[in-house]
Write a protein that holds these residues in place. Sequence first.
Motif, PDB file in Angstrom:
ATOM      1  N   TYR A  62       9.161  -5.953   1.263  1.00  0.00           N
ATOM      2  CA  TYR A  62       8.692  -5.671  -0.089  1.00  0.00           C
ATOM      3  C   TYR A  62       7.377  -4.915   0.040  1.00  0.00           C
ATOM      4  O   TYR A  62       6.357  -5.485   0.442  1.00  0.00           O
ATOM      5  CB  TYR A  62       8.493  -6.965  -0.877  1.00  0.00           C
ATOM      6  N   VAL A  63       7.404  -3.626  -0.271  1.00  0.00           N
ATOM      7  CA  VAL A  63       6.228  -2.777  -0.129  1.00  0.00           C
ATOM      8  C   VAL A  63       5.548  -2.645  -1.487  1.00  0.00           C
ATOM      9  O   VAL A  63       6.110  -2.072  -2.423  1.00  0.00           O
ATOM     10  CB  VAL A  63       6.616  -1.388   0.417  1.00  0.00           C
ATOM     11  N   ALA A  84      -7.587  -1.935  -6.077  1.00  0.00           N
ATOM     12  CA  ALA A  84      -8.557  -2.872  -5.510  1.00  0.00           C
ATOM     13  C   ALA A  84      -8.082  -4.308  -5.681  1.00  0.00           C
ATOM     14  O   ALA A  84      -8.216  -5.135  -4.768  1.00  0.00           O
ATOM     15  CB  ALA A  84      -9.924  -2.671  -6.163  1.00  0.00           C
ATOM     16  N   ALA A  85      -7.501  -4.620  -6.846  1.00  0.00           N
ATOM     17  CA  ALA A  85      -6.990  -5.969  -7.088  1.00  0.00           C
ATOM     18  C   ALA A  85      -5.815  -6.280  -6.165  1.00  0.00           C
ATOM     19  O   ALA A  85      -5.677  -7.404  -5.663  1.00  0.00           O
ATOM     20  CB  ALA A  85      -6.566  -6.110  -8.550  1.00  0.00           C
ATOM     21  N   LEU A  86      -4.975  -5.273  -5.915  1.00  0.00           N
ATOM     22  CA  LEU A  86      -3.841  -5.468  -5.026  1.00  0.00           C
ATOM     23  C   LEU A  86      -4.298  -5.726  -3.594  1.00  0.00           C
ATOM     24  O   LEU A  86      -3.802  -6.637  -2.917  1.00  0.00           O
ATOM     25  CB  LEU A  86      -2.937  -4.231  -5.072  1.00  0.00           C
ATOM     26  N   LEU A 111      -1.050 -12.261   3.177  1.00  0.00           N
ATOM     27  CA  LEU A 111       0.397 -12.198   3.006  1.00  0.00           C
ATOM     28  C   LEU A 111       1.069 -11.613   4.248  1.00  0.00           C
ATOM     29  O   LEU A 111       0.755 -10.509   4.678  1.00  0.00           O
ATOM     30  CB  LEU A 111       0.737 -11.335   1.780  1.00  0.00           C
ATOM     31  N   PRO A 112       2.004 -12.349   4.820  1.00  0.00           N
ATOM     32  CA  PRO A 112       2.700 -11.884   6.035  1.00  0.00           C
ATOM     33  C   PRO A 112       3.951 -11.098   5.652  1.00  0.00           C
ATOM     34  O   PRO A 112       4.371 -11.098   4.490  1.00  0.00           O
ATOM     35  CB  PRO A 112       3.060 -13.193   6.731  1.00  0.00           C
ATOM     36  N   THR A 142       4.392  -6.310   2.325  1.00  0.00           N
ATOM     37  CA  THR A 142       3.731  -5.190   2.981  1.00  0.00           C
ATOM     38  C   THR A 142       2.918  -4.399   1.970  1.00  0.00           C
ATOM     39  O   THR A 142       3.399  -4.095   0.877  1.00  0.00           O
ATOM     40  CB  THR A 142       4.772  -4.251   3.639  1.00  0.00           C
ATOM     41  N   LEU A 143       1.681  -4.104   2.326  1.00  0.00           N
ATOM     42  CA  LEU A 143       0.822  -3.297   1.465  1.00  0.00           C
ATOM     43  C   LEU A 143       1.040  -1.824   1.781  1.00  0.00           C
ATOM     44  O   LEU A 143       0.866  -1.390   2.923  1.00  0.00           O
ATOM     45  CB  LEU A 143      -0.649  -3.672   1.684  1.00  0.00           C
ATOM     46  N   CYS A 144       1.428  -1.061   0.803  1.00  0.00           N
ATOM     47  CA  CYS A 144       1.658   0.368   1.002  1.00  0.00           C
ATOM     48  C   CYS A 144       0.329   1.053   1.320  1.00  0.00           C
ATOM     49  O   CYS A 144      -0.662   0.853   0.618  1.00  0.00           O
ATOM     50  CB  CYS A 144       2.272   0.982  -0.258  1.00  0.00           C
ATOM     51  N   PRO A 145       0.259   1.839   2.377  1.00  0.00           N
ATOM     52  CA  PRO A 145      -1.000   2.526   2.692  1.00  0.00           C
ATOM     53  C   PRO A 145      -1.365   3.527   1.605  1.00  0.00           C
ATOM     54  O   PRO A 145      -0.503   4.097   0.931  1.00  0.00           O
ATOM     55  CB  PRO A 145      -0.707   3.219   4.026  1.00  0.00           C
TER      56      PRO A 145
END
Length: 238
Positions: free
Chosen positions: A19-20, A44-46, A55-56, A60-63
């Motif tokens: 989940y990106v 910024a909040a994300l 979060l593992p 996934t945090l989108c660059p």
Amino acid sequence: MNRTTAGAASMAAQWPAHYVAFDLLRLNGTDPDLTAQPYTARRAALEQLFTDHALPPPWTLCPSTTDPATATEWLEWSTVGMEGLVLKNLRGTYRPAARAWRKYRAAHTTDAIIGAVSRSLTDPATVLLGRYDPTGRLRYTGRSTVLPRPLATTLPARLRPAGEEHPWKGQTFSAAWGTKTALTVVLVVPELVVEVRADVSRDSAGRWRHPVKLVRLRDDLAPADVPLFGDDTTTSLA
């Protein structure tokens, strides 16, 4: 990838999903609505959410970047299937049901063989393209955008109608991706090679998901010189 079938467990093991996250509108029903905030605040909040909760995967945090040089480096990821970049206005608010972003698709030029045309042989609208697979079978790999008028006028003289031996005889083609409406096609002898500009998106069968743009005829190449079906070898980055 559809995971609602009976083989969902094995499919998930073979193609694990991630989940990106690229935007944050609201965490839950009690949190403030962030849709009226600029994208910089939502981003910024994300990022803070991922920091606070560590979060593992599969989360996934989108660059994200504002550096053109970094964005250019990311375009090189197209070699592993990344479509391109999404451009968002840093000051833009979230607007439901409205596209407030743009996509820059990574596109490459490559070669394919004309196996058919749509509409008619005397007045083609698009060309249907193929490549041979390792067994020597001509496989359909995608369709072009609408041909420019000068090319549509001169191309018929370079094509010959195919006989019963054409490998696509009896095959139907969709008028648009994701639809079942049949396209009217005329099969031609697969002998003319063309250079096309295509993005990296492929469907589950390995065909180009989006229409490709015909760049030029390749009289210097024979069908045997064209990359095999499923080969992502390309000649240049557009």
